[in-house]
Write an enzyme that holds these catalytic residues in place. Structure first.
Site, mmCIF file in Angstrom:
data_model
loop_
_atom_site.group_PDB
_atom_site.id
_atom_site.type_symbol
_atom_site.label_atom_id
_atom_site.label_comp_id
_atom_site.label_asym_id
_atom_site.label_seq_id
_atom_site.Cartn_x
_atom_site.Cartn_y
_atom_site.Cartn_z
ATOM 1 N N LYS A 43 0.753 -1.149 -0.004
ATOM 2 C CA LYS A 43 0.005 -0.033 0.218
ATOM 3 C C LYS A 43 0.912 1.217 -0.095
ATOM 4 C CE LYS A 43 -4.127 -1.868 2.574
ATOM 5 N NZ LYS A 43 -4.713 -1.653 3.880
ATOM 6 N N SER A 130 -10.112 2.339 3.305
ATOM 7 C CA SER A 130 -9.065 3.389 3.283
ATOM 8 C C SER A 130 -9.047 3.940 1.881
ATOM 9 C CB SER A 130 -7.681 2.877 3.664
ATOM 10 O OG SER A 130 -7.197 1.832 2.948
#
Length: 168
Positions: A43, A130
């Site tokens: 990520k 997210s």
């Protein structure tokens, strides 16, 4: 199930009100909840490990039975070293279930004594991710409902610094 320690691992990037909801529910079930803040090399992270730990500590400062720890290791290694046998995971939807199912089987192989406890997300947070939060940030949307105030303040600081850097 009281008198037990549990870990709640995640990247928490950013910490959301959905995470807070799971933490609040977890501390009603377990005597101690250790929130493990991890890095995820897959990520692109908005906040570094130290910042994410700070957000969790600030947002949960009124809870006595929480500990926040940052790790650069497998969650199962941390759990084994600390004799923790319960792992908490939140499930928002069927897609999460599929991923969590695979992760649980891997964790079970790595640390057979550990059990995963799945908590279904509150309906208010079942759609939040997210990625969605980062998109709202990118387009300047209102974050008040989704994030704790301390996280919003730090996002605004980051955006302001980026704008200033781009002007120079």
């Amino acid at each position: 199930m009281k008198n037990k320690k549990a870990i709640f691992p995640g990247t928490f990037d950013p910490l959301t009100n959905g995470h807070i909801n799971l933490i609040e529910r977890s501390i009603k079930v377990f005597d101690k909840v250790i929130i493990i803040v991890a890095n995820n090399f897959k990520k692109n992270q908005l906040f570094n490990l130290k910042e994410r730990m700070h957000h969790i500590k600030k947002a949960t400062k009124n809870y006595k039975n929480i500990k926040v720890i940052g790790i650069n290791d497998l969650t199962t290694n941390f759990a084994r070293k600390n004799n923790i046998k319960i792992l908490i995971r939140g499930i928002r939807n069927i897609f999460d279930f599929e991923n969590e199912f695979i992760m649980e089987k891997t964790n079970k192989y790595l640390y057979p004594e550990m059990e995963s406890i799945f908590m279904i997300s509150d309906i208010n947070w079942s759609y939040m991710s997210s990625s969605m939060i980062k998109e709202i940030i990118f387009y300047g949307g209102n974050l008040d409902y989704f994030l704790p105030e301390c996280v919003i303040k730090d996002i605004k600081k980051k955006i302001k610094r980026k704008i200033v850097r781009n002007l120079n």
